[in-house]
Design an enzyme around this catalytic site. Sequence first.
Site, PDB file in Angstrom:
ATOM      1  N   TRP A 145       1.031  -1.203   0.015  1.00 53.47           N
ATOM      2  CA  TRP A 145      -0.140  -0.130  -0.026  1.00 53.47           C
ATOM      3  C   TRP A 145       0.816   1.321   0.076  1.00 53.47           C
ATOM      4  CZ3 TRP A 145      -5.553   0.366   0.860  1.00 53.47           C
ATOM      5  CH2 TRP A 145      -6.018   1.732   0.897  1.00 53.47           C
ATOM      6  N   GLU A 191       7.819  -1.305   1.699  1.00 49.05           N
ATOM      7  CA  GLU A 191       7.763  -1.021   3.228  1.00 49.05           C
ATOM      8  C   GLU A 191       8.519  -1.824   4.047  1.00 49.05           C
ATOM      9  OE1 GLU A 191       2.936  -0.348   3.745  1.00 49.05           O
ATOM     10  OE2 GLU A 191       3.507  -1.568   2.023  1.00 49.05           O
ATOM     11  N   ASP A 203       9.704   3.013   1.741  1.00 48.65           N
ATOM     12  CA  ASP A 203       8.324   3.890   2.274  1.00 48.65           C
ATOM     13  C   ASP A 203       8.189   3.899   3.772  1.00 48.65           C
ATOM     14  OD1 ASP A 203       5.793   4.772   2.814  1.00 48.65           O
ATOM     15  OD2 ASP A 203       4.934   3.606   1.438  1.00 48.65           O
ATOM     16  N   GLN A 212       4.467   4.853   7.888  1.00 50.43           N
ATOM     17  CA  GLN A 212       4.052   4.274   9.276  1.00 50.43           C
ATOM     18  C   GLN A 212       5.252   3.850   9.949  1.00 50.43           C
ATOM     19  OE1 GLN A 212       0.422   1.907   9.495  1.00 50.43           O
ATOM     20  NE2 GLN A 212       0.003   2.291   7.333  1.00 50.43           N
ATOM     21  N   LYS A 238       2.852  10.643   7.504  1.00 49.29           N
ATOM     22  CA  LYS A 238       2.180  10.033   8.602  1.00 49.29           C
ATOM     23  C   LYS A 238       2.808  10.491  10.125  1.00 49.29           C
ATOM     24  CE  LYS A 238      -0.704   6.268   6.827  1.00 49.29           C
ATOM     25  NZ  LYS A 238      -1.813   6.625   6.821  1.00 49.29           N
ATOM     26  N   ARG A 279      -4.051  -4.650  13.645  1.00 54.61           N
ATOM     27  CA  ARG A 279      -2.966  -3.538  13.611  1.00 54.61           C
ATOM     28  C   ARG A 279      -2.848  -2.807  15.068  1.00 54.61           C
ATOM     29  NH1 ARG A 279      -2.663  -0.065   8.278  1.00 54.61           N
ATOM     30  NH2 ARG A 279      -4.910  -0.109   8.550  1.00 54.61           N
TER      31      ARG A 279
END
Length: 432
Positions: A135, A208, A241, A244, A270, A404
């Site tokens: 994502w 990620e 990336d 998060q 974020k 999560r």
Amino acid sequence: MDTDEFWKSAEQHVVRYGATFVPRVIKRASGSYVYDEDGSAILDFTSGQMSSVLGHSHPDVVATVSTAVATLDHLFSGMLSEPVVEVSAKLAATLPASLNKVLLLTTGAESNEAAIKMAKLYTGRYEVVSFDRSWHGMTSGAASATFSAGRRGYGPPMPGNLTLPTPNAYRSPFRHSDGSYDWRSELEYGFAIVDAQSSGSLAACLVEPILSSGGIIEPPPGYLARLKELCTERGMLLVVDEAQTGVGRTGTMYAFERDGIVPDLLTLSKTLGAGLPVAAVVTSDEIESVCHERGFLFFTTHVSDPLAAAVALTVLTVVERDGLVDRTARLGRHLGTRLTALKERHEQVGDVRGRGLLQGIELVTDKVGKAPAEDLGARVTAECLRRGLHMNIVQLPGMGGIFRIAPPLTIAEAELDAGLDILDDAIAACLH
């Protein structure tokens, strides 16, 4: 506006853009909690949208925003201000020496979009490789590199987007003779498939370091180092990336540090804004220089906004001042211990994964068969909310319901334990 009127108006006027809305009207937020229309406190185990690393309404951020709005919030995009230069220098100081050029933006999708454009311009190629549970955002280039959701019904994505198998140790079919996960063979196989599909124009691999929306999938130690080698062999850039995982979330300042690699481009969002719209791309002198010479263009309305810069500068300052990286590592170990105990206690908790304050559990019907228990996940989510805990569950085809857990880095240990107690009790209540 009363509650019934609120939901009636929402149904009439608000576009539905994803999952079903949480059935509470949120009035305010503070620290680790949000508060609904009745004043009920709900412990926020997602830090908003996995973003509010300093908790809600942190006093330093409130003061910064108030001052910036009153003095210098937005400028013509061709103007520079002191906050932009200061945060660029401070951000670079937290990274390996080669990552010293910063582009300040607003969202994660935008930062990935810019990084993809830079990689294509620098290499002169156009193919982008990402995980098949990835994502990276909802804008065209980022969405084309997103494979966990949202690929149906919108026509052709950007050309040249290829996939690698997500390194899911819990469910991968790649196994050694003793049953352990054979990630090396899986990665080599994945690149063989990439090579077979490629038109000879491999530009970048965008990954990620922990896939969050993909189900809290953590590549094993050594994986990212080997991935970087395979990219280098092909003349590809590695784009990491850390929307998060960055800014302390995993117990190191950046998740890639565990693996001893240095990406060619790093994207942040974020966590960098602690809940406010701030993002960045960080790269090297060489890549920035070549892209500039070739006419790199990313002239957006809010590029280099001083308000965003001031917020990011405050976030970095508070994280350093309050020792939040080490604190997160400590709380992460405690969280992992509690989740492991949860797994031992419940047959339906099949796996625990992640690190720092980004961890998750996967719900299954039983540990042997590993059949997804998605209905159970939905029931547990609702039961947690009823008891005062907001949880987020990822449901992807072929995987169980995956919770999560990403509370603020400032969460008190007692609050963390209270939330885990609610989760434990909610699972038990839904099973009996």
